[in-house]
Design a protein around this motif. Structure first.
Motif, PDB file in Angstrom:
ATOM      1  N   ILE A   1     -10.240 -14.207 -41.416  1.00 28.10           N
ATOM      2  CA  ILE A   1     -11.627 -13.847 -41.144  1.00 28.10           C
ATOM      3  C   ILE A   1     -11.669 -13.283 -39.730  1.00 28.10           C
ATOM      4  O   ILE A   1     -11.061 -13.823 -38.814  1.00 28.10           O
ATOM      5  CB  ILE A   1     -12.588 -15.049 -41.288  1.00 28.10           C
ATOM      6  CG1 ILE A   1     -12.162 -16.224 -40.409  1.00 28.10           C
ATOM      7  CG2 ILE A   1     -12.713 -15.494 -42.726  1.00 28.10           C
ATOM      8  CD1 ILE A   1     -13.195 -17.331 -40.323  1.00 28.10           C
ATOM      9  N   GLY A   2     -12.313 -12.168 -39.565  1.00 32.90           N
ATOM     10  CA  GLY A   2     -12.435 -11.573 -38.240  1.00 32.90           C
ATOM     11  C   GLY A   2     -11.197 -10.799 -37.821  1.00 32.90           C
ATOM     12  O   GLY A   2     -10.260 -10.603 -38.592  1.00 32.90           O
ATOM     13  N   GLU A   3     -11.239 -10.394 -36.569  1.00 34.98           N
ATOM     14  CA  GLU A   3     -10.203  -9.554 -35.995  1.00 34.98           C
ATOM     15  C   GLU A   3      -9.178 -10.380 -35.222  1.00 34.98           C
ATOM     16  O   GLU A   3      -9.434 -11.522 -34.855  1.00 34.98           O
ATOM     17  CB  GLU A   3     -10.838  -8.526 -35.044  1.00 34.98           C
ATOM     18  CG  GLU A   3     -11.824  -7.577 -35.716  1.00 34.98           C
ATOM     19  CD  GLU A   3     -11.186  -6.723 -36.792  1.00 34.98           C
ATOM     20  OE1 GLU A   3     -10.067  -6.207 -36.552  1.00 34.98           O
ATOM     21  OE2 GLU A   3     -11.790  -6.586 -37.878  1.00 34.98           O
ATOM     22  N   GLU A   4      -8.046  -9.754 -34.968  1.00 41.16           N
ATOM     23  CA  GLU A   4      -6.990 -10.356 -34.157  1.00 41.16           C
ATOM     24  C   GLU A   4      -7.496 -10.569 -32.734  1.00 41.16           C
ATOM     25  O   GLU A   4      -8.292  -9.787 -32.209  1.00 41.16           O
ATOM     26  CB  GLU A   4      -5.790  -9.406 -34.166  1.00 41.16           C
ATOM     27  CG  GLU A   4      -4.587  -9.886 -33.424  1.00 41.16           C
ATOM     28  CD  GLU A   4      -3.432  -8.884 -33.493  1.00 41.16           C
ATOM     29  OE1 GLU A   4      -2.912  -8.534 -32.411  1.00 41.16           O
ATOM     30  OE2 GLU A   4      -3.070  -8.464 -34.601  1.00 41.16           O
ATOM     31  N   TYR A   5      -7.024 -11.628 -32.091  1.00 40.05           N
ATOM     32  CA  TYR A   5      -7.375 -11.912 -30.701  1.00 40.05           C
ATOM     33  C   TYR A   5      -6.173 -12.559 -30.016  1.00 40.05           C
ATOM     34  O   TYR A   5      -5.237 -13.016 -30.675  1.00 40.05           O
ATOM     35  CB  TYR A   5      -8.601 -12.843 -30.620  1.00 40.05           C
ATOM     36  CG  TYR A   5      -8.441 -14.136 -31.375  1.00 40.05           C
ATOM     37  CD1 TYR A   5      -7.946 -15.281 -30.748  1.00 40.05           C
ATOM     38  CD2 TYR A   5      -8.758 -14.219 -32.733  1.00 40.05           C
ATOM     39  CE1 TYR A   5      -7.780 -16.464 -31.448  1.00 40.05           C
ATOM     40  CE2 TYR A   5      -8.609 -15.403 -33.437  1.00 40.05           C
ATOM     41  CZ  TYR A   5      -8.118 -16.517 -32.796  1.00 40.05           C
ATOM     42  OH  TYR A   5      -7.957 -17.685 -33.491  1.00 40.05           O
ATOM     43  N   LEU A   6      -6.203 -12.580 -28.707  1.00 45.13           N
ATOM     44  CA  LEU A   6      -5.137 -13.216 -27.941  1.00 45.13           C
ATOM     45  C   LEU A   6      -5.529 -14.646 -27.592  1.00 45.13           C
ATOM     46  O   LEU A   6      -6.647 -14.904 -27.137  1.00 45.13           O
ATOM     47  CB  LEU A   6      -4.847 -12.449 -26.654  1.00 45.13           C
ATOM     48  CG  LEU A   6      -4.139 -11.100 -26.799  1.00 45.13           C
ATOM     49  CD1 LEU A   6      -3.948 -10.462 -25.435  1.00 45.13           C
ATOM     50  CD2 LEU A   6      -2.804 -11.261 -27.506  1.00 45.13           C
ATOM     51  N   GLU A   7      -4.607 -15.562 -27.833  1.00 43.50           N
ATOM     52  CA  GLU A   7      -4.766 -16.953 -27.418  1.00 43.50           C
ATOM     53  C   GLU A   7      -3.509 -17.314 -26.658  1.00 43.50           C
ATOM     54  O   GLU A   7      -2.410 -17.250 -27.209  1.00 43.50           O
ATOM     55  CB  GLU A   7      -4.953 -17.854 -28.643  1.00 43.50           C
ATOM     56  CG  GLU A   7      -5.278 -19.286 -28.309  1.00 43.50           C
ATOM     57  CD  GLU A   7      -5.603 -20.100 -29.555  1.00 43.50           C
ATOM     58  OE1 GLU A   7      -4.984 -21.164 -29.714  1.00 43.50           O
ATOM     59  OE2 GLU A   7      -6.456 -19.668 -30.361  1.00 43.50           O
ATOM     60  N   ASP A   8      -3.667 -17.621 -25.384  1.00 43.77           N
ATOM     61  CA  ASP A   8      -2.523 -17.908 -24.518  1.00 43.77           C
ATOM     62  C   ASP A   8      -1.509 -16.764 -24.530  1.00 43.77           C
ATOM     63  O   ASP A   8      -0.301 -16.980 -24.482  1.00 43.77           O
ATOM     64  CB  ASP A   8      -1.858 -19.233 -24.913  1.00 43.77           C
ATOM     65  CG  ASP A   8      -2.816 -20.412 -24.815  1.00 43.77           C
ATOM     66  OD1 ASP A   8      -3.502 -20.512 -23.776  1.00 43.77           O
ATOM     67  OD2 ASP A   8      -2.884 -21.207 -25.754  1.00 43.77           O
ATOM     68  N   GLY A   9      -2.017 -15.531 -24.631  1.00 42.72           N
ATOM     69  CA  GLY A   9      -1.162 -14.350 -24.591  1.00 42.72           C
ATOM     70  C   GLY A   9      -0.450 -14.025 -25.896  1.00 42.72           C
ATOM     71  O   GLY A   9       0.364 -13.110 -25.942  1.00 42.72           O
ATOM     72  N   ILE A  10      -0.738 -14.764 -26.969  1.00 44.65           N
ATOM     73  CA  ILE A  10      -0.086 -14.560 -28.267  1.00 44.65           C
ATOM     74  C   ILE A  10      -1.141 -14.113 -29.281  1.00 44.65           C
ATOM     75  O   ILE A  10      -2.209 -14.735 -29.378  1.00 44.65           O
ATOM     76  CB  ILE A  10       0.608 -15.858 -28.744  1.00 44.65           C
ATOM     77  CG1 ILE A  10       1.733 -16.231 -27.779  1.00 44.65           C
ATOM     78  CG2 ILE A  10       1.145 -15.711 -30.160  1.00 44.65           C
ATOM     79  CD1 ILE A  10       2.376 -17.577 -28.056  1.00 44.65           C
ATOM     80  N   PRO A  11      -0.865 -13.034 -30.061  1.00 46.34           N
ATOM     81  CA  PRO A  11      -1.834 -12.569 -31.065  1.00 46.34           C
ATOM     82  C   PRO A  11      -2.091 -13.645 -32.136  1.00 46.34           C
ATOM     83  O   PRO A  11      -1.160 -14.203 -32.714  1.00 46.34           O
ATOM     84  CB  PRO A  11      -1.156 -11.348 -31.684  1.00 46.34           C
ATOM     85  CG  PRO A  11      -0.142 -10.902 -30.687  1.00 46.34           C
ATOM     86  CD  PRO A  11       0.313 -12.152 -29.994  1.00 46.34           C
ATOM     87  N   HIS A  12      -3.370 -13.926 -32.358  1.00 43.44           N
ATOM     88  CA  HIS A  12      -3.822 -14.919 -33.335  1.00 43.44           C
ATOM     89  C   HIS A  12      -4.896 -14.313 -34.240  1.00 43.44           C
ATOM     90  O   HIS A  12      -5.520 -13.310 -33.882  1.00 43.44           O
ATOM     91  CB  HIS A  12      -4.432 -16.139 -32.627  1.00 43.44           C
ATOM     92  CG  HIS A  12      -3.453 -17.116 -32.120  1.00 43.44           C
ATOM     93  ND1 HIS A  12      -2.625 -16.858 -31.058  1.00 43.44           N
ATOM     94  CD2 HIS A  12      -3.164 -18.383 -32.512  1.00 43.44           C
ATOM     95  CE1 HIS A  12      -1.870 -17.923 -30.808  1.00 43.44           C
ATOM     96  NE2 HIS A  12      -2.182 -18.863 -31.690  1.00 43.44           N
ATOM     97  N   ILE A  13      -5.121 -14.984 -35.367  1.00 42.98           N
ATOM     98  CA  ILE A  13      -6.244 -14.666 -36.247  1.00 42.98           C
ATOM     99  C   ILE A  13      -6.866 -15.977 -36.716  1.00 42.98           C
ATOM    100  O   ILE A  13      -6.172 -16.985 -36.840  1.00 42.98           O
ATOM    101  CB  ILE A  13      -5.813 -13.824 -37.481  1.00 42.98           C
ATOM    102  CG1 ILE A  13      -4.616 -14.461 -38.188  1.00 42.98           C
ATOM    103  CG2 ILE A  13      -5.559 -12.379 -37.095  1.00 42.98           C
ATOM    104  CD1 ILE A  13      -4.200 -13.776 -39.479  1.00 42.98           C
ATOM    105  N   ARG A  14      -8.169 -15.937 -36.962  1.00 43.84           N
ATOM    106  CA  ARG A  14      -8.831 -17.084 -37.587  1.00 43.84           C
ATOM    107  C   ARG A  14      -8.636 -16.957 -39.086  1.00 43.84           C
ATOM    108  O   ARG A  14      -8.712 -15.869 -39.655  1.00 43.84           O
ATOM    109  CB  ARG A  14     -10.305 -17.110 -37.241  1.00 43.84           C
ATOM    110  CG  ARG A  14     -10.523 -17.582 -35.815  1.00 43.84           C
ATOM    111  CD  ARG A  14     -11.963 -17.670 -35.444  1.00 43.84           C
ATOM    112  NE  ARG A  14     -12.660 -18.669 -36.230  1.00 43.84           N
ATOM    113  CZ  ARG A  14     -13.991 -18.759 -36.287  1.00 43.84           C
ATOM    114  NH1 ARG A  14     -14.743 -17.927 -35.612  1.00 43.84           N
ATOM    115  NH2 ARG A  14     -14.559 -19.695 -37.015  1.00 43.84           N
ATOM    116  N   MET A  15      -8.394 -18.097 -39.721  1.00 42.36           N
ATOM    117  CA  MET A  15      -8.192 -18.112 -41.167  1.00 42.36           C
ATOM    118  C   MET A  15      -8.952 -19.293 -41.755  1.00 42.36           C
ATOM    119  O   MET A  15      -9.138 -20.311 -41.098  1.00 42.36           O
ATOM    120  CB  MET A  15      -6.701 -18.206 -41.512  1.00 42.36           C
ATOM    121  CG  MET A  15      -5.871 -17.047 -40.975  1.00 42.36           C
ATOM    122  SD  MET A  15      -4.154 -17.084 -41.533  1.00 42.36           S
ATOM    123  CE  MET A  15      -4.341 -16.290 -43.143  1.00 42.36           C
TER     124      MET A  15
END
Length: 149
Positions: free
Chosen positions: A130-144
């Motif tokens: 769900i939603g777009e990719e984002y950075l968390e602690d410099g690592i690409p993440h996605i909400r699922m």
């Protein structure tokens, strides 16, 4: 033989706490070369899912009830020791975590913040992006979300 145990923070032995934090640090800080604060003051209100092989912790997750991390129950810090990944323990610990959420918090949607490269892994367990990719602690993440509807 691989087994899983679900424990409150207060039920963890000192050795289990140390082994869990060490495994998280080995993978999330050292292996992924990501300097961030893993010990985040959320462990005390999580349920801890310990994956043990011959009594040693080789896999781990922590789970939260609704409102503690996301609006929905959630699974985080999904980790398997590097030299144990070829045995399917990631799938087993994730399934144990899903079942622990259902048995402790009721059958409802589960939300995660997943590293992007693991999207296919989570898809195989019923999670959808769900939603777009984002950075968390410099690592690409996605909400699922693993939806119950």
């Amino acid at each position: 033989m691989f087994t899983t145990e679900i424990k409150l923070f207060s039920e963890l032995t000192l050795n289990e706490l140390y082994a869990s934090l060490r495994l998280r640090s080995e993978v999330f800080v050292v292996e992924q070369d990501c300097v961030y604060q893993d010990v985040d003051n959320k462990d005390s209100y999580a349920l801890h899912v310990l994956g043990k092989k011959d009594g040693e912790i080789v896999a781990y997750t922590r789970i939260f009830d609704s409102g503690k991390y996301f609006d929905n129950p959630s699974i985080g810090r999904v980790v398997v020791a590097q030299d144990e990944r070829k045995y399917g323990y990631g799938h087993q610990i994730l399934e144990a975590s899903i079942e622990a959420i259902y048995s402790n918090f009721g059958k409802q949607d589960i939300e995660i913040s997943a590293q992007c490269y693991l999207k296919k892994f989570y898809n195989s367990h019923g999670f959808s992006q769900i939603g777009e990719e984002y950075l968390e602690d410099g690592i690409p993440h996605i909400r699922m979300i693993k939806s119950q509807s």
